[in-house]
Scaffold this active site. Structure first.
Site, PDB file in Angstrom:
ATOM      1  CG  ASN A  10      -1.820   1.656   1.288  1.00 38.82           C
ATOM      2  OD1 ASN A  10      -1.768   1.946   0.348  1.00 38.82           O
ATOM      3  ND2 ASN A  10      -3.056   0.974   2.176  1.00 38.82           N
ATOM      4  CE  LYS A  12      -3.852   6.586  -1.238  1.00 45.01           C
ATOM      5  NZ  LYS A  12      -5.389   6.858  -1.065  1.00 45.01           N
ATOM      6  CB  CYS A  13       1.190   1.288   4.490  1.00 45.99           C
ATOM      7  SG  CYS A  13       1.755   1.019   6.171  1.00 45.99           S
ATOM      8  N   GLY A  14       3.112   4.344   5.640  1.00 47.19           N
ATOM      9  CA  GLY A  14       5.020   4.536   5.300  1.00 47.19           C
ATOM     10  C   GLY A  14       5.443   2.985   5.989  1.00 47.19           C
ATOM     11  NE  ARG A  17       5.846   5.875   1.763  1.00 48.74           N
ATOM     12  CZ  ARG A  17       4.911   6.581   2.671  1.00 48.74           C
ATOM     13  NH1 ARG A  17       3.302   6.089   2.681  1.00 48.74           N
ATOM     14  NH2 ARG A  17       4.678   7.120   3.646  1.00 48.74           N
TER      15      ARG A  17
END
Length: 136
Positions: A10, A12-14, A17
């Protein structure tokens, strides 16, 4: 080259990432599946969780999901029913999940992915929050 590594990601997820960046830092380009855009099938979910050798509940995400609305904390739900909920609402799948020939795991924290990679970190890696991974 994917080296047979897949990340259910995802962007949007740190944590997701950071996990992807750690894999790439090791010189590996994995297959990236943005599971909210391309959700795994129920059978794929079942196979991933079986390879993780964990209860379905361990891959459920509560924050930012319909977990409470669906009353998924209630123990009445069977593992099969929980899989159905995840298949219907992919946001319920915690992330990132990484699959490699060495195994499958939920990589929280992101450095948990290192146990699945075929080689060690080539040099220290700095996560988005400034934490450095790979210094002994």
């Amino acid at each position: 080259m994917t080296d047979d590594i897949t990340i259910y990601h995802n962007p949007k997820c740190g944590t997701s990432r950071n996990t992807l960046a750690l894999i790439r830092h090791c010189g590996i380009e994995p297959t990236v599946i943005e599971y909210l855009q391309t959700p795994p099938s129920r059978a794929e979910l079942q196979a991933l969780i079986a390879r993780m050798d964990c209860p379905v509940r361990e891959v459920l995400r509560q924050k930012g999901t319909p977990y409470d609305e669906l009353d998924l904390g209630n123990p009445r739900w069977t593992p099969d029913e929980l899989l159905d909920f995840i298949a219907q609402h992919p946001i319920l799948l915690n992330r990132p999940i990484v699959a490699t020939p060495q195994g499958v795991r939920l990589c929280r924290p992101s450095e948990a992915v290192l146990a699945l990679l075929p080689q060690p970190l080539p040099s220290p890696f700095t996560k988005e929050d400034g934490e450095v991974v790979g210094i002994s």
